[in-house]
Design a protein around this motif. Structure first.
Motif, PDB file in Angstrom:
ATOM      1  N   ASP A 110       4.809  50.013  23.726  1.00  0.00           N
ATOM      2  CA  ASP A 110       6.184  49.753  24.147  1.00  0.00           C
ATOM      3  C   ASP A 110       6.685  50.833  25.084  1.00  0.00           C
ATOM      4  O   ASP A 110       7.611  50.630  25.850  1.00  0.00           O
ATOM      5  N   LYS A 111       6.080  52.008  25.021  1.00  0.00           N
ATOM      6  CA  LYS A 111       6.512  53.136  25.838  1.00  0.00           C
ATOM      7  C   LYS A 111       5.754  53.213  27.161  1.00  0.00           C
ATOM      8  O   LYS A 111       5.803  54.222  27.839  1.00  0.00           O
ATOM      9  N   GLU A 112       5.061  52.161  27.504  1.00  0.00           N
ATOM     10  CA  GLU A 112       4.297  52.123  28.747  1.00  0.00           C
ATOM     11  C   GLU A 112       5.253  52.045  29.943  1.00  0.00           C
ATOM     12  O   GLU A 112       6.138  51.198  29.984  1.00  0.00           O
ATOM     13  N   GLU A 142      -1.044  49.684  36.786  1.00  0.00           N
ATOM     14  CA  GLU A 142      -2.407  50.180  36.872  1.00  0.00           C
ATOM     15  C   GLU A 142      -3.312  49.485  35.857  1.00  0.00           C
ATOM     16  O   GLU A 142      -4.438  49.116  36.162  1.00  0.00           O
ATOM     17  N   ARG A 143      -2.819  49.267  34.643  1.00  0.00           N
ATOM     18  CA  ARG A 143      -3.603  48.581  33.625  1.00  0.00           C
ATOM     19  C   ARG A 143      -3.918  47.150  34.056  1.00  0.00           C
ATOM     20  O   ARG A 143      -5.061  46.679  33.945  1.00  0.00           O
ATOM     21  N   LEU A 144      -2.912  46.452  34.589  1.00  0.00           N
ATOM     22  CA  LEU A 144      -3.129  45.080  35.053  1.00  0.00           C
ATOM     23  C   LEU A 144      -4.096  45.043  36.237  1.00  0.00           C
ATOM     24  O   LEU A 144      -4.932  44.141  36.337  1.00  0.00           O
ATOM     25  N   ARG A 145      -3.991  46.036  37.125  1.00  0.00           N
ATOM     26  CA  ARG A 145      -4.897  46.105  38.265  1.00  0.00           C
ATOM     27  C   ARG A 145      -6.336  46.313  37.793  1.00  0.00           C
ATOM     28  O   ARG A 145      -7.256  45.657  38.277  1.00  0.00           O
ATOM     29  N   GLN A 146      -6.537  47.195  36.807  1.00  0.00           N
ATOM     30  CA  GLN A 146      -7.874  47.450  36.283  1.00  0.00           C
ATOM     31  C   GLN A 146      -8.442  46.213  35.588  1.00  0.00           C
ATOM     32  O   GLN A 146      -9.629  45.915  35.716  1.00  0.00           O
TER      33      GLN A 146
END
Length: 70
Positions: free
Chosen positions: A3-5, A12-16
């Motif tokens: 939740d603290k993202e 960046e996580r979605l891109r990876q």
């Protein structure tokens, strides 16, 4: 996923995740990005498998070039 993202971390996580799921399309994106980007962007978007393939292609190209033009 936390939740603290931050939005930047989420992007960046979605891109990876997209890189892992779509290697072929990502290769095209990275080649197009290399026209306006730098080597770090190219290698970062290819991932480790794509980077390995790129290095092998460069080495094989050099070997073939040296055989024909030496």
């Amino acid at each position: 996923m936390s939740d603290k993202e931050t939005p930047e971390q989420r992007r960046e996580r979605l891109r990876q995740e997209e890189i892992k799921n779509n290697i072929g399309g990502n290769l095209n994106d990275s080649i197009n990005k290399s026209n306006n980007g730098n080597l770090v962007d190219l290698v970062g978007s290819l991932g480790w498998k794509g980077t390995g393939i790129l290095i092998i292609v460069i080495i094989l190209g050099y070997i073939i070039y040296s055989l024909f033009f030496s």
